[in-house]
Design a protein around this motif. Structure first.
Motif, short mmCIF file in Angstrom:
data_model
loop_
_atom_site.label_atom_id
_atom_site.label_comp_id
_atom_site.label_asym_id
_atom_site.label_seq_id
_atom_site.Cartn_x
_atom_site.Cartn_y
_atom_site.Cartn_z
N ASP A 3 5.42 -3.41 -13.88
CA ASP A 3 5.73 -3.05 -12.46
C ASP A 3 5.52 -3.97 -11.38
OD1 ASP A 3 7.03 -0.70 -13.45
OD2 ASP A 3 5.22 0.67 -13.19
N ASP A 34 5.75 -4.49 -6.94
CA ASP A 34 5.82 -3.68 -5.51
C ASP A 34 7.18 -3.15 -5.35
OD1 ASP A 34 4.39 -2.91 -3.45
OD2 ASP A 34 5.78 -4.16 -2.02
N TRP A 73 8.09 2.84 -8.74
CA TRP A 73 7.62 4.23 -8.67
C TRP A 73 8.31 5.21 -9.54
CZ3 TRP A 73 10.56 8.72 -6.69
CH2 TRP A 73 11.68 8.74 -6.22
N TYR A 132 -3.53 0.71 -19.71
CA TYR A 132 -3.43 -0.28 -18.66
C TYR A 132 -3.93 -1.29 -18.96
CZ TYR A 132 -2.90 4.61 -16.61
OH TYR A 132 -2.30 5.85 -16.45
N THR A 165 -3.77 -3.58 -16.17
CA THR A 165 -4.03 -3.92 -14.84
C THR A 165 -5.49 -4.91 -14.69
OG1 THR A 165 -4.73 -1.74 -14.05
CG2 THR A 165 -2.47 -2.22 -14.15
N GLU A 191 -7.47 -4.02 -6.56
CA GLU A 191 -6.94 -2.59 -6.22
C GLU A 191 -6.26 -1.92 -7.54
OE1 GLU A 191 -4.03 -2.70 -2.96
OE2 GLU A 191 -5.36 -3.93 -1.79
N ALA A 192 -6.29 -2.50 -8.68
CA ALA A 192 -5.47 -2.04 -9.94
C ALA A 192 -6.07 -0.73 -10.56
CB ALA A 192 -5.84 -3.22 -11.02
N TRP A 235 -3.88 2.20 -9.74
CA TRP A 235 -2.51 2.31 -10.19
C TRP A 235 -2.23 2.92 -11.37
CZ3 TRP A 235 -1.80 -4.02 -9.83
CH2 TRP A 235 -2.07 -4.14 -8.65
N PHE A 263 4.46 8.56 -10.77
CA PHE A 263 3.62 7.36 -10.25
C PHE A 263 4.01 7.50 -8.71
CE2 PHE A 263 3.11 2.85 -9.07
CZ PHE A 263 1.67 2.80 -9.14
N ARG A 307 3.16 3.48 -3.95
CA ARG A 307 2.16 2.77 -3.29
C ARG A 307 2.22 1.38 -3.61
NH1 ARG A 307 0.52 6.19 -7.34
NH2 ARG A 307 -0.93 5.26 -8.98
N ILE A 356 2.02 -2.26 -4.79
CA ILE A 356 1.45 -2.92 -5.88
C ILE A 356 1.23 -4.56 -5.50
CG2 ILE A 356 1.90 -3.50 -8.37
CD1 ILE A 356 3.56 -1.23 -8.50
N ARG A 391 1.50 -4.59 -12.40
CA ARG A 391 1.04 -3.51 -12.79
C ARG A 391 1.38 -3.48 -14.20
NH1 ARG A 391 3.03 2.16 -13.33
NH2 ARG A 391 1.14 3.59 -13.51
#
Length: 227
Positions: free
Chosen positions: A123, A125, A128, A145, A147, A151-152, A155, A190, A193, A195, A199
């Motif tokens: 994924d 930006d 969702w 995950y 990621t 900030e991962a 997510w 999801f 927000r 990314i 992701r």
């Protein structure tokens, strides 16, 4: 063994089973399980190194199988396994009887005769997913995950109660996983927000024999066996 050297399927299966055996079960707002260190480090590294660019997705509408976007999805099919050894090791490991038996016991479901379906998701930006619950044809859904970045961890999968009200979010800690069994009220999604980066997820299902999209299956001619 180096970080990019691949283990044998039996070795990966043993690692995954150890993670699954120590998973945490939560009942709020519905039954789900979380795993840590789900994959061997060298499997995770090789997946992240796959030369597959994140697809250019048009407005997704909060679903993955919308129009032309559905054709851009990546599954660990027999062809992908032939092209990339990590996809083969991954698929053969999760097809093994000892993995199937432990999944059946842990998630309290019947898996014999089902089929393995694995999707590699990248994924970017703008992606969702609207709140949804999985169709009954999915015996279970597991998201691993992969990621990275500052900030991962934010997510992770969003979890909603029976009224589809947001009530929590799974941690997207690297190499952790969350598992659901399809049910009427297992709402998840999801929320949109930012990314920054990619992701990366593995979505793993055992699906019923009636699954229509046979081209998504890892082994269309090899049903899951527990013995």
């Amino acid at each position: 063994m180096g970080i990019f050297d691949l283990p044998k399927p039996a070795e990966m299966a043993a690692h995954f089973c150890a993670s699954l055996a120590s998973c945490r079960r939560d009942e709020n707002p519905y039954t789900h399980w979380t795993l840590k260190n789900a994959l061997p480090e060298n499997i995770a590294a090789n997946i992240m190194m796959l030369p597959i660019r994140p697809p250019l997705i048009d407005e997704c509408g909060g679903v993955r199988d919308l129009g032309d976007n559905n054709n851009k999805r990546i599954f660990f099919t027999p062809k992908l396994q032939a092209d990339f050894p990590v996809c083969s090791v991954f698929s053969e490991a999760l097809q093994r009887p000892e993995v199937a038996r432990l999944c059946a016991k842990t998630f309290e479901i019947e898996v014999e005769g089902g089929y393995l379906r694995t999707e590699y998701i990248q994924d970017t930006d703008g992606a969702w997913l609207e709140p949804h619950h999985d169709i009954p044809e999915k015996l279970f859904s597991m998201v691993i995950y992969l990621t990275t970045g500052p900030e991962a961890k934010g997510w992770g999968t969003d979890i909603y109660d029976h009224d589809r009200k947001w009530c929590g979010r799974a941690s997207a800690e690297f190499n952790s996983a969350v598992v659901f069994v399809a049910g009427e009220h297992t709402w998840h999604g999801f929320d949109k927000r930012p990314i920054i980066g990619v992701r990366r997820l593995m979505e793993i299902n055992y699906v019923r024999p009636s699954w229509r999209d046979r081209d998504q299956l890892s082994f269309p001619d090899r049903p899951i066996k527990t013995k």
